[in-house]
Design a protein around this motif. Structure first.
Motif, short mmCIF file in Angstrom:
data_model
loop_
_atom_site.label_atom_id
_atom_site.label_comp_id
_atom_site.label_asym_id
_atom_site.label_seq_id
_atom_site.Cartn_x
_atom_site.Cartn_y
_atom_site.Cartn_z
N GLU A 166 2.67 6.43 -4.83
CA GLU A 166 1.39 5.82 -5.13
C GLU A 166 1.40 5.10 -6.48
O GLU A 166 0.43 4.45 -6.84
CB GLU A 166 0.28 6.88 -5.10
CG GLU A 166 -0.02 7.41 -3.71
CD GLU A 166 -0.42 6.30 -2.76
OE1 GLU A 166 -1.43 5.65 -2.98
OE2 GLU A 166 0.33 6.08 -1.78
N SER A 206 3.23 11.47 -1.38
CA SER A 206 2.95 10.80 -0.10
C SER A 206 4.27 10.52 0.60
O SER A 206 5.26 10.20 -0.05
CB SER A 206 2.21 9.48 -0.36
OG SER A 206 2.41 8.57 0.70
N GLN A 208 4.60 8.08 2.66
CA GLN A 208 4.45 6.73 3.21
C GLN A 208 5.69 5.86 3.13
O GLN A 208 6.07 5.20 4.10
CB GLN A 208 3.30 6.02 2.50
CG GLN A 208 3.12 4.59 3.00
CD GLN A 208 2.25 3.78 2.07
OE1 GLN A 208 1.26 4.28 1.55
NE2 GLN A 208 2.61 2.53 1.85
N ARG A 229 -0.34 16.73 -5.77
CA ARG A 229 -0.86 15.82 -6.81
C ARG A 229 -1.24 16.63 -8.04
O ARG A 229 -2.09 17.53 -7.96
CB ARG A 229 -2.06 15.04 -6.30
CG ARG A 229 -1.73 14.29 -5.02
CD ARG A 229 -2.06 12.83 -5.07
NE ARG A 229 -1.51 12.20 -3.88
CZ ARG A 229 -2.11 11.25 -3.18
NH1 ARG A 229 -3.27 10.79 -3.57
NH2 ARG A 229 -1.52 10.72 -2.12
N GLU A 231 -3.13 15.91 -10.34
CA GLU A 231 -4.29 15.27 -10.96
C GLU A 231 -5.25 16.38 -11.39
O GLU A 231 -5.42 17.37 -10.69
CB GLU A 231 -4.98 14.29 -10.01
CG GLU A 231 -5.35 14.89 -8.68
CD GLU A 231 -5.80 13.87 -7.62
OE1 GLU A 231 -6.25 12.80 -8.01
OE2 GLU A 231 -5.66 14.17 -6.44
N LEU A 239 -7.39 19.08 -3.92
CA LEU A 239 -6.44 20.17 -4.05
C LEU A 239 -5.18 19.63 -4.72
O LEU A 239 -4.90 18.43 -4.62
CB LEU A 239 -6.06 20.71 -2.67
CG LEU A 239 -7.14 21.47 -1.89
CD1 LEU A 239 -6.76 21.57 -0.42
CD2 LEU A 239 -7.34 22.86 -2.50
N MET A 244 -1.06 16.03 4.49
CA MET A 244 -1.45 14.65 4.81
C MET A 244 -0.75 14.21 6.09
O MET A 244 0.39 14.59 6.35
CB MET A 244 -1.11 13.72 3.64
CG MET A 244 -1.69 12.35 3.82
SD MET A 244 -2.04 11.39 2.34
CE MET A 244 -0.63 11.54 1.34
N GLU A 246 0.39 10.77 7.94
CA GLU A 246 0.57 9.36 7.61
C GLU A 246 1.26 8.60 8.75
O GLU A 246 2.48 8.55 8.81
CB GLU A 246 1.37 9.22 6.30
CG GLU A 246 0.62 9.81 5.12
CD GLU A 246 1.33 9.58 3.78
OE1 GLU A 246 1.05 8.56 3.14
OE2 GLU A 246 2.18 10.40 3.41
N GLU A 402 -14.22 9.71 0.84
CA GLU A 402 -12.98 9.17 1.42
C GLU A 402 -12.22 10.23 2.21
O GLU A 402 -11.84 11.26 1.68
CB GLU A 402 -12.10 8.62 0.29
CG GLU A 402 -10.77 8.11 0.79
CD GLU A 402 -9.79 7.76 -0.33
OE1 GLU A 402 -10.23 7.56 -1.47
OE2 GLU A 402 -8.59 7.70 -0.03
N ILE A 403 -11.98 9.93 3.47
CA ILE A 403 -11.21 10.87 4.30
C ILE A 403 -9.85 10.26 4.64
O ILE A 403 -8.87 10.97 4.84
CB ILE A 403 -12.02 11.26 5.56
CG1 ILE A 403 -11.46 12.52 6.22
CG2 ILE A 403 -12.09 10.12 6.57
CD1 ILE A 403 -12.43 13.17 7.21
N ILE A 404 -9.81 8.92 4.68
CA ILE A 404 -8.57 8.19 4.98
C ILE A 404 -8.41 7.05 3.99
O ILE A 404 -9.39 6.38 3.64
CB ILE A 404 -8.60 7.63 6.43
CG1 ILE A 404 -8.25 8.73 7.44
CG2 ILE A 404 -7.67 6.43 6.59
CD1 ILE A 404 -8.23 8.28 8.88
N GLY A 405 -7.17 6.81 3.57
CA GLY A 405 -6.85 5.63 2.78
C GLY A 405 -5.65 4.97 3.41
O GLY A 405 -4.68 5.64 3.73
N ARG A 409 0.73 -3.43 5.04
CA ARG A 409 1.70 -3.41 3.95
C ARG A 409 2.16 -4.82 3.60
O ARG A 409 2.21 -5.69 4.47
CB ARG A 409 2.92 -2.57 4.35
CG ARG A 409 2.61 -1.23 4.99
CD ARG A 409 1.65 -0.39 4.19
NE ARG A 409 1.51 0.97 4.75
CZ ARG A 409 0.60 1.84 4.37
NH1 ARG A 409 -0.29 1.53 3.44
NH2 ARG A 409 0.56 3.05 4.91
N TYR A 447 -1.74 4.50 7.40
CA TYR A 447 -2.78 5.15 6.59
C TYR A 447 -2.45 6.61 6.35
O TYR A 447 -1.54 7.17 6.98
CB TYR A 447 -4.16 5.01 7.24
CG TYR A 447 -4.31 5.67 8.60
CD1 TYR A 447 -4.57 7.03 8.72
CD2 TYR A 447 -4.19 4.92 9.77
CE1 TYR A 447 -4.71 7.63 9.97
CE2 TYR A 447 -4.32 5.51 11.03
CZ TYR A 447 -4.58 6.87 11.13
OH TYR A 447 -4.71 7.46 12.35
N GLY A 448 -3.17 7.21 5.43
CA GLY A 448 -3.02 8.63 5.15
C GLY A 448 -4.34 9.33 5.38
O GLY A 448 -5.38 8.93 4.84
N GLY A 450 -6.32 12.80 4.86
CA GLY A 450 -6.31 14.07 4.15
C GLY A 450 -6.71 15.17 5.13
O GLY A 450 -7.87 15.25 5.54
#
Ligand code: 4AD
Ligand code: MG
Length: 479
Positions: A166, A206, A208, A229, A231, A239, A244, A246, A402-405, A409, A447-448, A450
């Motif tokens: 990411e 990820s 991806q 993550r 973060e 979490l 995930m 993908e 947000e549930i999907i991002g 590409r 997409y990913g 969660g």
């Protein structure tokens, strides 16, 4: 001893003809020295086991306590009491494991979710958490079924990796270097050449990039694995370790990607409605009870199953970032500065309060936001012709945000290289990724999802820490 037994789920559907049955499970309650409510995890329901207390050793009766693991042998008869159709008239009780009622932390009463989070090793034994984890299983199973039905190939992406997919730098490092004596290079940098992999590595954020490599040969793939993550987000939606899904599809654009994501979410919701009725009913009633202690304005507008049915039956609203931004900039809470982050200039990242306003107040249904400003999105997203936006999509869900991002590409080597350089992403270290664009590149998208955010939505729970068995978050990695 034989462990042949009938799961309680089966037993409750059986016609009673005085046949001999064996059940094994854990005692939930024991009333009047006579009625055991027994649960074995196969269903949220308990079966009533009736003990002939007059002909049972009092020492044994004393050991039938909440939490004890027992085997009951007896005959299956039509139930005398209300609330159940069959019950087991016990002829023999065997205790596998005692549970001292003075010390057992789970009393036969309602415990708070906070208390149960601290006792996560035991919370599987409660109705709420057994329902959640059976649904979690059903969601995982339905996801695999959905992709398998559509001829996707399940791809295992690595957990330890050398890349930051990411480009956000929120990674847990993986190293065997001694922390108190880290080898250094002549320049004083950490000498990763002496580390296990001879390079710096981290836990994946990820799968991806690896999924893209596979998609450009296998056509349609998906990953389903843990991602990590580092973060520092101490919220009810984040979490440090989450799962995930993908998918990545060759010869596909952003519209195909949105269609796939919407179909998948509806399929999974339908699967749960069709297969988890008892657990959903329990959780729905739990929410109704919980709502009674809330002010009317904060109560749910729809019941859990109505909400799920609504999402399944209605098209998601598809709007561009720019359209959404204009709605948000002109909405009441923004003008009255009720948002924590007041929106003013195009290009600002949307916060969860904005996402939830769009979904819960404005459109009142799931929303797919597309074509975000390129500067708030990752390097790999396809650049639109306007030069300012990318072919991104985020799916926003009520109560979740947000549930999907995902995105189409950037398949053009020159555009990708230029964007990576602008964003300081080392193109030389990623030459394996660039190779897909060098040799037989093609339009592709993915997409990913969660996983825990979807389980959160389907169970109606409000804290993501309650839908994963052992949550990891800043300051906590228990069990
Ligand atoms: O939006 P994200 O960061 O996208 C990606 O990782 C892309 N590589 C996906 C792709 O295109 N293949 O994460 C995807 C989803 C989010 O929409 C969210 O649902 C979930 O992963 N997610 C988290 N869930 C729980 N805790 C966290 N800290 C999460 N971060 C992201
Ligand atoms: Mg995202």
């Amino acid at each position: 001893m034989s462990f042949k037994r009938t799961p309680i789920k089966e037993l409750l559907k059986t016609t009673p003809t005085n046949q001999e049955v064996v059940v094994m499970g854990w005692v939930r309650t024991f009333r009047n020295n006579q009625f055991i409510a027994l649960n074995d995890g196969s269903t949220i329901k308990t079966v009533q086991v009736v003990v002939d207390f007059e002909n049972t050793d009092p020492a044994l009766l004393k050991r039938i306590t909440t939490g004890a693991a027992i085997k009951a042998t007896g005959t299956l008869i039509e139930s005398q009491g209300k609330g159940q159709t069959v019950e087991v008239k016990a002829s023999e009780i065997h205790i596998f494991g005692d549970s001292d009622p003075e010390k057992y932390p789970l009393q036969p009463k309602k415990h708070s979710l906070e208390f149960l989070r601290e006792n996560a090793h035991l919370r599987f034994r409660t109705n709420t958490f057994s329902a959640i984890f059976r649904i979690r299983h059903a969601v995982a199973f339905a996801i695999h079924a959905f992709f398998n039905d559509q001829d996707f190939c399940y791809m295992h992406s690595p957990i330890i990796t050398g890349s930051d997919a990411e480009g956000a730098g929120e990674m847990f490092q993986v190293s065997v270097l001694p922390l108190n004596d880290i080898p250094k290079t002549e320049d004083g940098e950490v000498d990763f050449k002496k580390d296990f992999f001879n390079k710096a590595t981290n836990l994946t954020v990820s799968g991806q990039l690896e999924a893209e490599l596979a998609a450009l040969a296998l056509g349609k793939v998906y990953t389903f694995g843990p991602t990590f993550r580092a973060e520092n987000s101490n919220t009810t939606r984040h979490l440090a370790e989450f799962w995930m899904i993908e998918p990545e599809v060759a010869f596909a654009d952003l519209t195909d990607n949105m269609d796939l994501a919407e179909d998948m979410l509806k399929y999974v919701i339908k699967y749960c409605l069709d297969n988890c009725a008892d657990d959903l009913e329990f959780l729905e009633n739990r929410l109704i009870q919980e709502d009674k202690s809330k002010p009317t304005a904060e109560r749910a507008e729809m019941s859990l199953t109505d909400k799920l049915t609504f999402c399944m039956d209605n098209d998601f609203e598809r709007v561009t970032y720019t359209e959404a931004f204009n709605i948000l900039r002109n909405c009441k809470p923004n003008k009255k500065k009720k948002f924590q982050y007041v929106l003013d200039e195009w290009g600002a990242d949307l916060q969860s309060e904005h996402e939830r306003f769009l979904v819960e107040k404005h459109f009142k249904k799931p929303v797919i936001l597309t074509d975000y400003p390129k500067d708030i999105k990752a390097f790999y997203m396809r650049q639109n012709d306007d030069g300012t936006t990318v072919a991104a999509m985020d799916i926003l869900f009520p109560g979740i945000g947000e549930i999907i991002g995902g995105s189409q590409r950037e398949e053009r080597l020159d555009r990708l290289t230029q964007r990576m350089e602008e964003m300081d992403i080392p193109t030389d270290e990623m030459s394996w990724f660039m190779d897909t664009r060098r040799f037989g590149t093609c339009p592709h998208a993915g997409y990913g999802l969660g996983f825990e955010r979807l389980v959160l939505f389907i169970t109606g729970m409000s804290n993501i820490r309650d839908v994963i068995p052992f949550p990891r978050f800043p300051g906590s990695a228990e069990f």
